[in-house]
Design an enzyme around this catalytic site. Structure first.
Site: not given
Lengths: 306, 306
Positions: B100, B176, B244
């Site tokens: 990602t 995403k 994250k």
């Protein structure tokens, strides 16, 4: 005596209350109803119910009264105020209280009802206007076994599913409040995510398709994002419902020193959307707020919905 | 020449990468893999793959390299750093980039890959370790038709569903990111709501049952709340994944002046949970943070999970 078991009062004839009244009429009840709106009273009469001028007149001699007004203050007024329901119901009748409210308020009303010789079911509802009209609501109910017993025929007429959550009034309201916390956050998150997707220049219809098949989906994402895609903000459920319900969540949190950072962020967004003039529009209008702030364009209404 | 089409490198052998390597081996590929962890390299060897000491050695002469490291910085290092993948792949080979990352980073890597005579597919994944192992991931992919064509056998081996989102690298990463925004918010909201329910003295198992049948439900509520009910915070997906991923969301928002109040509230909660020592625990640990702050008790681990 507990009044004629076929006589039921419905106080509050908004989209939910009117739908519930229709379901009760269809199930063979004699329904008398009351609302401040003349239009709502006419709609009840048109559906085969009897429109009454006050809550007390609607409840006179009834075995059950369903209260579907906006909040605790209105519930208190129609139950225990002038020309109220409690003084008019048959002795031993049951109050089915369906407005979303803090559990403490529900407990207070139940104590007042008991003192007046009445039963009280803490019975918030979910499912929306369509399911109210088809008698397929979900009820999150708590109360004494007697109250459940007395309310059973009414519940059978309005609900597809009744969660019996315990003997103590307040539990039903607590479950509803937890559900509203999640529902409100998920609507605000769906709106934030969709306009963010627009800022990334993504095809919004494709985002809807992909997300609804992914781990990021929610019941509210699936239900509300189509309003954004169609540019249709006519109120199926209004922004003001969530300023109210997340306001209750916020009050409870403050009352017991429980921090609610996510729910509070969502509440502020609904307040900002209401402040921008959209309080009575569909709650997916939070997306329009993001679009206004960021200067992005969301889909315009199609001809069908304009 | 594009190398032997049966030779595939997998760089990053965490729970996702190792699962994908297993799926590729099962589909008949010769898989060479690389990871800093000796345990991970041994697991690959045990599964029938070949463990390599560097990304370059893993990718030597391969027709495709799947990059499943943690973030953009690691992706850049394994692709273009010392002993990197790009210099080792066969000419015309395809890089399947699954970490990602911000769409801008994906675009930058694609340009570097193109300059090196390689194809690049922007191909973030979702579905979790179990689906990685069974070859049933969901891939949100974008890239040139040539890149899709070259990656097709690999995608067929690892994914149950490939969303083909367009010819431009960056679109897959954007999808995403939008999914992770929602997923992170929904996890944080589920944790907030469950501990709030505990503060209202509700039966948490019953809350799970009722909410999953109501408008307040989400994919993440259904998936993560069982961890809370079982008191099992062994990491299926760790808190650090969401510090994250919501960090990337936050960076993008700041970069384009797009306010994200809901996602930011969720990010702060994951950071607080990490700061409290739970960065490597399951992301449902946000519930433990609420419980710690409020002094409420959540279910203890059952014997099975303790």
């Amino acid at each position: 005596m507990t009044g004629n078991p076929r006589n039921v009062a419905v106080v509050g004839l908004g989209s939910m209350g009117l739908g519930m009244a229709r379901s009760l009429i269809r199930a063979g009840f004699d329904v008398s109803g009351c609302d401040l709106s003349e239009t709502a009273r006419s709609a009840l009469a048109g559906a085969g119910g009897r429109a009454a001028a006050t809550p007390g007149l609607a409840a006179k001699g009834a075995a059950a009264a369903v209260i579907v007004v906006v909040n605790a203050a209105q519930t208190e007024a129609v139950l225990f105020g002038e020309d109220g329901v409690a003084a008019a119901l048959a002795p031993g009748a049951v109050i089915v209280s369906s407005a979303t409210m803090a559990p403490g308020e529900a407990k207070r009303f139940a104590a007042l009802a008991e003192a007046a010789g009445l039963l009280y079911l803490d019975a918030p509802i979910s499912g929306g206007a369509t399911k109210a009209g088809s008698g397929e609501l979900t009820v999150m109910a708590s109360g004494a076994p007697d109250a459940f017993r007395a309310a059973r025929p009414v519940l059978d007429a309005i609900a597809a599913r009744v969660h019996e959550l315990g003997p103590d009034v307040g539990i039903g309201s607590s479950f509803k409040i937890v559900n509203q916390l999640l529902a409100g956050v998920h609507i605000a998150a769906a709106c934030e995510a969709m306009v963010f997707a627009k800022s990334l220049d993504l095809d919004l219809a494709r985002v809807f398709e992909v997300i609804t098949q992914s781990a990021g989906t929610s019941w509210m994402f699936e239900n509300r994002v189509p309003h954004i895609l169609e540019g249709d903000y006519s109120p199926r459920s209004a922004v003001s419902i969530f300023t109210k319900d997340l306001g209750i969540v916020s009050d409870i949190g403050r009352g017991q020193n429980f921090p609610l950072p996510i729910a509070s962020a969502a509440l502020q967004l609904f307040l900002a959307t209401a402040a921008a003039g959209m309080a009575r529009d569909d709650d997916a209008s939070v997306a329009r707020l993001y679009a206004q702030i960021t200067g992005l364009e969301l889909p315009a209404p199609t001809e069908e919905t304009a």
